[in-house]
Design an enzyme around this catalytic site. Structure first.
Site: not given
Length: 411
Positions: A92, A367, A397
């Site tokens: 991510c 996302h 994160c």
């Protein structure tokens, strides 16, 4: 050491990341990357032969997303063939890392013009046929014995349990994200950066955010069933190993309660974004007016079993590198991978919530894994300009228990 200036930034709208449902799902991932690269070139009159490198984040580099997406996107966008490209994966965190590496190239004097960004089409996941491993360690038993790593949703529930953060607080955080995103869209706050996506035939595919659900209510969120209870206890191999067992291997006393669901977790979407960075000397020679400068960058690791807790120490580290304090930051962007991530972040740093994810976050907007970091930097920059403020901090994160971070200053 040279400064790295942000000259421009743009992004696509985020489309629902599901075949047959999302507007972008039939496009090629390289095409999404090309869309933002074309926009940067056209908006700045960029001589693409001068671009030293194009660094993209793409987390799932399988199937159509494999094969150095950055280079392929640049070629489709018509960039000079001398302009190189590389694609990286920090899960991510890839989209922040790509921009950080672009800045490092310039600050070191290695390059004068570099583009950092990312592209991810979650609607392509599974296309390649082979199912990815159910384990982060991909069957590395020595690693599993040292650092068991469960599903991220189970990690989110474990952290909420350990921190005593209630389902009600997590749902309220998600509701606020939807409300903020709805306000931002109604007030056209994304207009400066959004570039429409046309298909290769020139037909408009998407020109606005597709994922937000402004009709979301607290009551509706409260009625959703937790998503990760069955995931936590699903047998993953012949031995019956479960994600709950992996957590308890490291934290034997925790009785995981399940609070996260589709409404207070990040949305599955497709999207791309990119930022054009340049050295001051090169920018002045082009008569470019910079929008911001890179102040500091940092990377931080934390417990891989809990996986999602590195943003707080990453933020502290990048603040220390910049010689700034929490009170100096005007705009915070912390990725809402799960509600507990941003909720814990705000609590641990005692932040003014009006300065955090001001225009909504991933629970409302989605996302697109490897692209998200560059989108968040873009959003922070736009918001600093809208408010006439100075400093923005972006972090998120990443799987494996990591978090990259960056601080930018509006010029």
């Amino acid at each position: 050491m040279s400064e790295a200036w942000i000259i421009d930034a743009c992004r696509t709208p985020r489309g629902v990341g599901k075949k047959g449902k999302g507007a972008l799902a039939n496009e090629h991932p390289q095409h999404l990357g090309a869309v933002v690269l074309e926009a940067l070139r056209d908006r700045t009159n960029l001589n693409t032969a001068d671009v030293g490198d194009i660094i993209f984040g793409t987390s799932s580099q399988r199937g159509r997303q494999s094969g150095d997406l950055a280079r392929m996107a640049a070629l489709e966008a018509g960039y000079d063939i001398t302009s190189s490209g590389v694609t990286l994966d920090r899960f991510c965190g890839s989209g922040i890392t790509s921009v950080n590496l672009a800045a490092m190239n310039i600050m070191s004097g290695s390059e004068d013009v570099v583009i950092g960004g990312g592209a991810e089409m979650m609607s392509t996941y599974g296309e390649e046929g082979a199912m990815p491993s159910m384990f982060m360690d991909n069957g590395n038993m020595k690693l599993r014995a040292l650092h068991p790593q469960p599903h991220q949703g189970v990690c989110a529930d474990a952290i909420a349990t350990m921190e005593g953060i209630s389902r009600e607080d997590l749902d309220n955080n998600a509701f606020q994200s939807q409300q903020k995103a709805a306000r931002a869209i109604a007030e056209d706050r994304f207009a400066k950066s959004l570039v429409p996506v046309y298909n290769i035939d020139g037909e408009l595919v998407l020109d606005k955010e597709e994922f937000p659900r402004p009709q979301t209510t607290l009551e509706g969120l409260g009625e959703l069933q937790p998503s990760f209870a069955p995931v936590a206890d699903y047998p993953l191999d012949e031995s019956g190993t479960t994600y709950r067992q992996l957590v308890n291997q490291k934290y034997p006393d925790i009785d995981i309660q399940h609070f996260h669901h589709a409404g207070n977790s990040s949305g599955v979407v497709d999207g791309a974004g990119a930022l054009l960075l340049a050295s001051p000397d090169y920018a002045k020679a082009q008569d470019w007016k910079p929008r911001a400068r890179i102040v500091a960058m940092a990377n931080q690791g934390d417990c891989p079993t809990l996986m999602l807790n590195a943003p707080v120490p990453a933020a502290k580290r990048v603040l220390a590198k910049a010689g700034l304090t929490v009170n100096d930051i005007d705009v915070w962007e912390i990725n809402e991978a799960f509600s507990v991530v941003s909720e814990k972040f705000m609590r641990d740093l005692n932040l003014d919530r009006d300065k955090v994810n001001i225009n909504g976050g991933a629970m409302a907007l989605g996302h697109p894994i490897g692209a998200t970091g560059s989108l968040l930097i873009n959003t922070a920059l736009d918001e600093l300009e809208r408010q006439g403020k100075q400093f923005g901090l972006v972090t998120m994160c990443a799987a494996g228990g990591m978090a990259p971070a960056i601080i930018i200053e509006r010029i």
